[in-house]
Scaffold this active site. Structure first.
Site, PDB file in Angstrom:
ATOM      1  N   SER A   1      93.243  70.672  40.521  1.00 49.30           N
ATOM      2  CA  SER A   1      94.748  70.120  40.285  1.00 49.30           C
ATOM      3  C   SER A   1      94.875  68.894  39.046  1.00 49.30           C
ATOM      4  O   SER A   1      93.799  68.176  38.893  1.00 49.30           O
ATOM      5  CB  SER A   1      95.279  69.612  41.420  1.00 49.30           C
TER       6      SER A   1
HETATM    7  N1  SAH Z   1      91.714  70.912  45.946  1.00 44.95           N
HETATM    8  C1  SAH Z   1      91.371  71.591  44.628  1.00 44.95           C
HETATM    9  C2  SAH Z   1      92.026  72.467  43.852  1.00 44.95           C
HETATM   10  C3  SAH Z   1      91.658  74.003  43.792  1.00 44.95           C
HETATM   11  S1  SAH Z   1      92.819  75.079  43.505  1.00 44.95           S
HETATM   12  C4  SAH Z   1      90.454  70.677  43.658  1.00 44.95           C
HETATM   13  O1  SAH Z   1      90.546  69.430  44.109  1.00 44.95           O
HETATM   14  O2  SAH Z   1      89.739  71.169  42.993  1.00 44.95           O
HETATM   15  C5  SAH Z   1      93.112  75.719  45.052  1.00 44.95           C
HETATM   16  C6  SAH Z   1      92.021  76.458  45.934  1.00 44.95           C
HETATM   17  O3  SAH Z   1      92.782  77.073  46.835  1.00 44.95           O
HETATM   18  C7  SAH Z   1      91.314  77.704  44.996  1.00 44.95           C
HETATM   19  O4  SAH Z   1      89.852  77.427  44.566  1.00 44.95           O
HETATM   20  C8  SAH Z   1      91.498  78.845  45.742  1.00 44.95           C
HETATM   21  O5  SAH Z   1      90.354  79.930  45.928  1.00 44.95           O
HETATM   22  C9  SAH Z   1      91.530  78.112  47.034  1.00 44.95           C
HETATM   23  N2  SAH Z   1      92.329  78.973  48.304  1.00 44.95           N
HETATM   24  C10 SAH Z   1      93.361  80.118  47.821  1.00 44.95           C
HETATM   25  N3  SAH Z   1      93.802  80.533  49.118  1.00 44.95           N
HETATM   26  C11 SAH Z   1      92.845  80.105  50.051  1.00 44.95           C
HETATM   27  C12 SAH Z   1      92.621  80.456  51.579  1.00 44.95           C
HETATM   28  N4  SAH Z   1      93.502  81.304  52.068  1.00 44.95           N
HETATM   29  N5  SAH Z   1      91.694  79.720  51.967  1.00 44.95           N
HETATM   30  C13 SAH Z   1      91.027  78.793  51.233  1.00 44.95           C
HETATM   31  N6  SAH Z   1      91.002  78.386  50.096  1.00 44.95           N
HETATM   32  C14 SAH Z   1      92.041  79.383  49.398  1.00 44.95           C
END
Ligand code: SAH
Length: 213
Positions: free
Chosen positions: A63
């Site tokens: 993000s």
């Molecule tokens: N907090 C992260 C942002 C990653 S983007 C950072 O600091 O980099 C959001 C992430 O959520 C993605 O990697 C995606 O694979 C994950 N995601 C999507 N649906 C999900 C679910 N049901 N359970 C766990 N993770 C999930």
């Protein structure tokens, strides 16, 4: 000596975060401290302190720094808190949280990302972050209740298990809405017998995916 990007990081915090109104001293300090360039793919290191999300592989993104700071501030964290994150991604948000609370439990649905995040977190010395791979829809029952829950992917509606795993007085921050169309960042506070809800910002997050059951 490897480049440590300290100046870029200080500049990111003053120009992107403090200037836009995130001023909580703990959050600002954490954002100044976590080496974001170590949580992005090697070829994007030089872009790590830009004002934008970045690809981390598997169609996912880390993000935008401002969003990380904004969401963290709205959780009103205390040093003794236990936090659950859904969507570990790069592990960067978990690292920021780990400096502010007692422990961070984080779930990622893509196993390769869990492995990479675990490695980056360990190499940077964030030892109070516990990672697991799975569908975060169900939360992480074993360590519930949580003082705060942060979701970094957008589901169409709030997963009920997350509300159930929130402590009384607990805060949940989550982007909610359709994949195409407007999502809103929402804050929920769990009171004794009700849930207080606040809509914060229109946002754009990657979709919350589900494991096929
Ligand atoms: N907090 C992260 C942002 C990653 S983007 C950072 O600091 O980099 C959001 C992430 O959520 C993605 O990697 C995606 O694979 C994950 N995601 C999507 N649906 C999900 C679910 N049901 N359970 C766990 N993770 C999930």
């Amino acid at each position: 000596m490897p480049q440590n990007y300290k100046e870029e990081r200080q500049h990111m915090v003053s120009s992107q975060i403090e200037r836009r109104g995130v001023n909580d001293p703990g959050v600002v300090k954490a954002m100044k401290s976590v080496p974001r360039h170590l949580f992005v793919p090697y070829e994007f290191r030089h872009l790590a302190y830009q004002d934008s999300p970045l690809p981390i592989g598997h169609n996912q993104t880390i993000s935008q720094p401002y969003i990380v700071a904004y969401m963290t501030e709205h959780l009103h964290l205390n040093k003794s808190d236990k936090v659950l994150e859904i969507g570990t991604g790069s592990g960067y948000q978990a690292a920021v949280l780990s400096l502010l609370v007692d422990s961070v439990f984080t779930i990622e649905i893509i196993p390769e990302l869990t492995d990479m995040a675990r490695l980056a977190l360990a190499e940077c010395g964030y030892h109070n972050v516990y990672c697991k791979s799975g569908d975060g829809y169900h939360g992480w029952m074993e360590h519930a209740p949580y003082d705060a829950i942060i979701v970094t992917a957008a589901p169409p509606k709030v997963p009920q298990p997350l509300i159930e795993q929130l402590a009384i007085g607990g805060r949940l921050i989550i982007p909610v809405g359709p994949q195409l169309g407007t999502q809103y960042l929402k804050l929920f506070i769990k009171k004794e017998n009700r849930l207080v809800q606040k809509s914060l910002l229109p946002v754009r997050f990657v979709p919350f995916t589900r494991e096929i059951e």
